[in-house]
Design a protein around this motif. Structure first.
Motif, PDB file in Angstrom:
ATOM      1  N   PRO A 567     122.495  31.627  56.761  1.00 35.42           N
ATOM      2  CA  PRO A 567     121.080  31.642  57.142  1.00 35.42           C
ATOM      3  C   PRO A 567     120.878  32.180  58.553  1.00 35.42           C
ATOM      4  CG  PRO A 567     121.950  29.418  57.215  1.00 35.42           C
ATOM      5  CD  PRO A 567     123.008  30.264  56.584  1.00 35.42           C
ATOM      6  N   GLU A 568     119.695  32.665  58.795  1.00 35.89           N
ATOM      7  CA  GLU A 568     119.336  33.157  60.119  1.00 35.89           C
ATOM      8  C   GLU A 568     119.502  32.033  61.141  1.00 35.89           C
ATOM      9  OE1 GLU A 568     115.491  35.219  62.372  1.00 35.89           O
ATOM     10  OE2 GLU A 568     115.480  34.836  60.204  1.00 35.89           O
ATOM     11  N   GLY A 569     120.099  32.373  62.274  1.00 33.82           N
ATOM     12  CA  GLY A 569     120.323  31.383  63.312  1.00 33.82           C
ATOM     13  C   GLY A 569     121.758  30.934  63.421  1.00 33.82           C
ATOM     14  N   PHE A 570     122.554  31.165  62.371  1.00 33.46           N
ATOM     15  CA  PHE A 570     123.979  30.841  62.441  1.00 33.46           C
ATOM     16  C   PHE A 570     124.655  31.942  63.245  1.00 33.46           C
ATOM     17  CE2 PHE A 570     128.339  30.252  60.865  1.00 33.46           C
ATOM     18  CZ  PHE A 570     128.450  28.864  60.911  1.00 33.46           C
ATOM     19  N   GLY A 571     125.403  31.575  64.293  1.00 30.80           N
ATOM     20  CA  GLY A 571     125.854  32.561  65.259  1.00 30.80           C
ATOM     21  C   GLY A 571     127.254  33.087  65.088  1.00 30.80           C
ATOM     22  N   ALA A 572     127.818  32.988  63.918  1.00 29.09           N
ATOM     23  CA  ALA A 572     129.173  33.486  63.676  1.00 29.09           C
ATOM     24  C   ALA A 572     129.207  34.188  62.321  1.00 29.09           C
ATOM     25  CB  ALA A 572     130.181  32.338  63.714  1.00 29.09           C
ATOM     26  N   PRO A 573     130.191  35.075  62.118  1.00 27.73           N
ATOM     27  CA  PRO A 573     130.238  35.826  60.861  1.00 27.73           C
ATOM     28  C   PRO A 573     130.941  35.102  59.723  1.00 27.73           C
ATOM     29  CG  PRO A 573     131.947  36.618  62.332  1.00 27.73           C
ATOM     30  CD  PRO A 573     131.172  35.584  63.101  1.00 27.73           C
ATOM     31  N   SER A 574     131.530  33.938  59.996  1.00 27.37           N
ATOM     32  CA  SER A 574     132.302  33.260  58.967  1.00 27.37           C
ATOM     33  C   SER A 574     132.167  31.760  59.151  1.00 27.37           C
ATOM     34  CB  SER A 574     133.775  33.668  59.030  1.00 27.37           C
ATOM     35  OG  SER A 574     134.358  33.233  60.248  1.00 27.37           O
ATOM     36  N   VAL A 575     132.814  31.022  58.266  1.00 23.46           N
ATOM     37  CA  VAL A 575     132.818  29.563  58.322  1.00 23.46           C
ATOM     38  C   VAL A 575     134.258  29.090  58.419  1.00 23.46           C
ATOM     39  CG1 VAL A 575     132.292  27.453  57.035  1.00 23.46           C
ATOM     40  CG2 VAL A 575     130.654  29.339  57.050  1.00 23.46           C
ATOM     41  N   GLY A 576     134.494  28.127  59.314  1.00 23.89           N
ATOM     42  CA  GLY A 576     135.848  27.608  59.480  1.00 23.89           C
ATOM     43  C   GLY A 576     136.145  26.410  58.608  1.00 23.89           C
ATOM     44  N   ILE A 577     135.166  25.528  58.432  1.00 20.38           N
ATOM     45  CA  ILE A 577     135.329  24.347  57.582  1.00 20.38           C
ATOM     46  C   ILE A 577     134.096  24.209  56.709  1.00 20.38           C
ATOM     47  CG2 ILE A 577     135.810  21.879  57.468  1.00 20.38           C
ATOM     48  CD1 ILE A 577     136.700  21.984  60.390  1.00 20.38           C
ATOM     49  N   TRP A 579     132.252  21.675  54.222  1.00 19.22           N
ATOM     50  CA  TRP A 579     132.139  20.308  53.761  1.00 19.22           C
ATOM     51  C   TRP A 579     131.167  20.305  52.585  1.00 19.22           C
ATOM     52  CZ3 TRP A 579     134.278  16.384  57.154  1.00 19.22           C
ATOM     53  CH2 TRP A 579     134.730  16.873  58.386  1.00 19.22           C
ATOM     54  N   GLN A 580     131.016  19.170  51.962  1.00 19.52           N
ATOM     55  CA  GLN A 580     129.990  19.084  50.923  1.00 19.52           C
ATOM     56  C   GLN A 580     128.601  18.991  51.541  1.00 19.52           C
ATOM     57  OE1 GLN A 580     132.321  15.806  49.039  1.00 19.52           O
ATOM     58  NE2 GLN A 580     131.662  16.795  47.153  1.00 19.52           N
ATOM     59  N   GLY A 581     128.516  18.389  52.734  1.00 25.02           N
ATOM     60  CA  GLY A 581     127.222  18.202  53.349  1.00 25.02           C
ATOM     61  C   GLY A 581     126.962  19.039  54.580  1.00 25.02           C
ATOM     62  N   LYS A 582     127.878  19.915  54.968  1.00 24.98           N
ATOM     63  CA  LYS A 582     127.636  20.804  56.096  1.00 24.98           C
ATOM     64  C   LYS A 582     128.671  21.922  56.099  1.00 24.98           C
ATOM     65  CE  LYS A 582     130.392  18.454  59.682  1.00 24.98           C
ATOM     66  NZ  LYS A 582     130.368  17.860  61.033  1.00 24.98           N
ATOM     67  N   ARG A 583     128.457  22.899  56.998  1.00 30.86           N
ATOM     68  CA  ARG A 583     129.387  24.010  57.164  1.00 30.86           C
ATOM     69  C   ARG A 583     129.507  24.286  58.656  1.00 30.86           C
ATOM     70  NH1 ARG A 583     127.354  28.767  53.391  1.00 30.86           N
ATOM     71  NH2 ARG A 583     129.574  29.272  53.315  1.00 30.86           N
ATOM     72  N   ASP A 584     130.741  24.474  59.134  1.00 29.26           N
ATOM     73  CA  ASP A 584     131.009  24.631  60.559  1.00 29.26           C
ATOM     74  C   ASP A 584     131.735  25.930  60.844  1.00 29.26           C
ATOM     75  OD1 ASP A 584     130.062  22.082  61.137  1.00 29.26           O
ATOM     76  OD2 ASP A 584     132.046  21.157  61.032  1.00 29.26           O
ATOM     77  N   PHE A 585     131.418  26.527  61.993  1.00 30.24           N
ATOM     78  CA  PHE A 585     132.336  27.515  62.571  1.00 30.24           C
ATOM     79  C   PHE A 585     133.211  26.741  63.549  1.00 30.24           C
ATOM     80  CE2 PHE A 585     133.714  30.828  65.561  1.00 30.24           C
ATOM     81  CZ  PHE A 585     134.249  31.742  64.664  1.00 30.24           C
ATOM     82  N   ALA A 586     134.293  26.193  63.035  1.00 25.53           N
ATOM     83  CA  ALA A 586     135.147  25.289  63.807  1.00 25.53           C
ATOM     84  C   ALA A 586     136.466  25.121  63.072  1.00 25.53           C
ATOM     85  CB  ALA A 586     134.468  23.926  63.970  1.00 25.53           C
ATOM     86  N   THR A 587     137.423  24.517  63.742  1.00 27.99           N
ATOM     87  CA  THR A 587     138.635  24.039  63.097  1.00 27.99           C
ATOM     88  C   THR A 587     138.867  22.607  63.552  1.00 27.99           C
ATOM     89  OG1 THR A 587     140.280  24.546  64.806  1.00 27.99           O
ATOM     90  CG2 THR A 587     139.628  26.357  63.355  1.00 27.99           C
TER      91      THR A 587
END
Length: 682
Positions: A567-577, A579-587
């Motif tokens: 979605p617009e506003g997410f500041g990275a090109p990929s997802v690191g983790i 979850w069922q209830g969220k998505r992070d650019f993180a490890t």
């Protein structure tokens, strides 16, 4: 919230007409053993299913012969007798943390306590590094009970039985991809609905948090009090925004009890096909499809106009009792194609290979790093054989076999607590000793064991005599992460979630956002390794299932981790983790963008090139984000980013490789294999 889809063609739906870390000491099993399958399953930790197959019975008997261990998990496990604890599942939070954490069906979320059922439709919100879809406790129903336990679980659904003391008072049934929650009153009881409840078609409705929730029942309603006689049901769903009259009619008609679910899969004609079936006694219900399922989705009913926004994109809804979809087959490739290398390149790789071979060690005691060392050695072994270093390849094979002999000795954990497998009789599965990253709480088993099975599959694929040597434990390892059917010792497909199309890595899921998976690429590697082993062992059924899992894991890795439409506003090109209830650019281990992206590439086997290279523009965006300016110096897991660069621009990868310090090559990788991989992509 809308999820724009600009980088790929618009999705279309095809509707078909209805048709058919503390470790307890390991202990050896009692002398003797038994040929009785049920007793073997009981010894292994859980009761055997009544329809246990001969293969499953043999697996259970073999598991019962292993030394046993009990890991550090000491909490409550809310399962009925005979139900295997569902580690690594969407149901896990409610089983291993009763009354504490929500579970996510992919549509609704639910929080169960001993005396309440909480429900809500998560609403995604986006920030720079997180898409959040937390559980909203919009509906809370007080139940005449004081505890619950998981009474039944199958491919996509689970039923929780609620008790008041020893009296069964009601049952809650939830299912993945099913937009309903069903409650059956076993005893006559009153249920108080939310204060905003009003009479409506089918029962009642209430607008809470801007969402209309429908309560479908034949039981009488007095104000907000629902009088449920014994045997009556209440089915709850959230009405999607923008529903048409026809959508509302389909959703109301589909609000019926669910007896269970089943999944069928097949790999043929270049596709891996999955069919979900929801048992409602033949009455059409409504089912949901994730974004990656929608391009090829077929159902036995009508596709609704309304969709449901989630953290993963909009879910499509369709009436009926089944849904099928397919993803492209992915064929495992165990070794690099070196045919295009120049003589100078072959010489360079050979020189590097000799140095790497001289430094091979198997000094890791835990199952993760030992697995990585074995897969690293397998890649070196294949390189040595293809570059004509036959003596060196033979010597390395002997080293690998000595290591595999330790890990795959059925009695290996008798008298030692490293480099062996024991059976955990509490959580119900194999634990590689020593554990790491919480593997003794069943975290990451498919990552750890996938590396081992890859190495084993490579060697056994060339030397069939190794199958008999290692099968007694290797088959148990395979069943631990991917049992094709439930047995007394193992749940069916422990790590893999059929509806999501990918695996979950957390064993007991001690989180408020559901289960999660970080390294999609190691999950792909797991099913690559499993396929190689099953093919070498001649296990056609396991090999077919592994290829189906591999295809789906790779498709979802690209769709939701590597090349997601965010979605617009997410500041990275990929997802690191995810979850069922969220998505992070993180490890879980390092915030550097190279680590977040590198963990989606490791271990970069030759199979990786086939799926990661399918979307070069998206992959290049990851490389640019991980290594701005092209300088890999000092960045974690950057050697895998260099390999990803080779899939889009081999010349740029060579330039990065020249600047890569040798000490930055990951311990699961080698400079010779890394260099050969880059050269092979030209």
């Amino acid at each position: 919230m809308t999820f724009p889809r600009t980088s790929r063609p618009a999705r279309t739906l095809t509707v078909l007409a209805a048709s058919a870390l503390a470790l307890a000491a390991c202990t050896a099993p009692a002398d003797g053993g038994t040929d009785d399958a049920a007793q073997a399953s009981s010894d292994a930790g859980t009761a055997a299913p009544a329809d246990l197959s001969a293969e499953a019975a043999a697996i259970d008997a073999a598991a019962a012969e292993l030394p046993t261990t009990t890991g550090p998990f000491a909490g409550e496990i809310a399962v009925a007798d005979g139900v295997a604890p569902p580690t690594n599942s969407w149901l896990t939070p409610a089983v291993f943390a009763p009354e504490d954490r929500p579970i996510f069906t992919g549509v609704l979320s639910a929080r169960l306590t001993g005396d309440t059922l909480g429900l809500g439709l998560p609403q995604p919100e986006t920030s720079a590094k997180v898409v959040m879809g937390a559980h909203p406790q919009h509906v809370e129903l007080a139940l005449p009970a004081d505890r619950y336990e998981l009474e039944r679980v199958d491919a996509l659904s689970g039923t929780f039985a609620h008790y008041d003391g020893e009296t069964l008072t009601g049952r809650v049934t939830l299912a993945e991809g099913w937009p309903y929650a069903a409650y059956e009153a076993v005893t006559a009881q009153s249920i108080e609905l939310p204060a905003a409840t009003q009479p409506a078609d089918g029962g009642a409705s209430a607008e809470i948090g801007g969402i209309t929730y429908r309560f479908v029942t034949d039981a009488p309603l007095s104000g907000t009090t629902l009088e449920l006689p014994a045997g009556a049901t209440l089915v709850v769903f959230a009405e999607p925004a923008g529903s048409s009259d026809a959508d509302r009619e389909a959703l109301l008609a589909g609000a019926v009890p669910l007896a269970g679910t089943s999944v069928e899969h097949a790999v043929a004609d270049g596709n891996a096909t999955t069919t979900f079936r929801y048992d409602t006694g033949g009455t059409p219900t409504v089912v949901a499809a994730r974004p990656h399922q929608q391009p090829t989705l077929s159902t036995d009913g009508r596709v609704l106009d309304a969709t449901i926004p989630t953290v993963y994109g909009d879910l499509a809804l369709a009436s009926g009792t089944e849904a099928s979809f397919s993803v492209p087959e992915l064929t495992p490739v165990p070794e690099l194609d070196l045919s295009g290398l120049t003589e100078d390149e072959r010489t360079q790789v050979t020189d590097l290979l000799r140095a790497d071979l001289a430094g091979v060690t198997f000094d890791a005691a835990d199952s993760y790093f030992a697995g990585k060392q074995l897969q690293r050695a397998a890649q070196l072994y294949l390189l040595a054989g293809r570059l004509g270093l036959d003596a060196e390849a033979a010597a390395l094979k002997d080293q690998m076999l000595a290591e595999l002999d330790r890990w795959f000795d059925p009695a290996g954990c008798t008298g030692t607590d490293e480099k062996c497998f024991a059976y955990d009789d509490v959580l119900g599965g194999l634990v590689g000793m020593q554990p790491s990253y919480g593997s003794d709480e069943f975290n990451d088993h498919h990552f750890h064991y996938g590396h081992m099975l890859y190495a084993l599959g490579v060697l056994a694929g060339e030397d069939p005599s190794l199958v008999e040597r290692y099968a007694p434990v290797a088959d148990l390892v395979a069943w631990d992460i991917a049992a094709p059917e439930e047995s007394g010792a193992f749940p069916q497909r422990r790590a893999f979630d059929d509806w999501y199309g990918h695996s979950w890595a957390s064993g007991t899921a001690p989180f408020g956002d559901g289960n999660n998976q970080e390294s999609s690429s190691e999950s792909v590697n797991a099913w690559t390794g499993l396929t190689l082993w099953a093919q070498a062992a001649g296990d056609e059924a396991m090999a077919e299932q592994a290829r189906w899992m591999l295809a789906n894991e790779a498709a979802t890795a690209m769709e939701y981790w590597v090349a997601p439409e965010l979605p617009e506003g997410f500041g990275a090109p990929s997802v690191g983790i995810n979850w069922q209830g969220k998505r992070d650019f993180a490890t879980f281990f390092n915030a550097d963008p190279a680590a977040v992206i590198g963990i989606q590439l490791i271990p970069m086997s030759p199979t990786s090139a086939a799926y990661l290279g399918a979307e070069p523009e998206a992959l290049q965006a990851l490389v640019d984000h991980a290594v701005p300016g092209g300088d890999p110096t000092g960045r974690p897991l950057v050697d895998y980013v260099v390999m990803a660069q080779a899939l889009t621009d081999p010349a740029a990868a060579e330039a990065m490789l020249e600047r890569l310090p040798a000490e930055q090559v990951d311990n699961g990788n080698s400079l010779s294999y890394l260099t050969a991989f880059v050269f092979a992509q030209k």
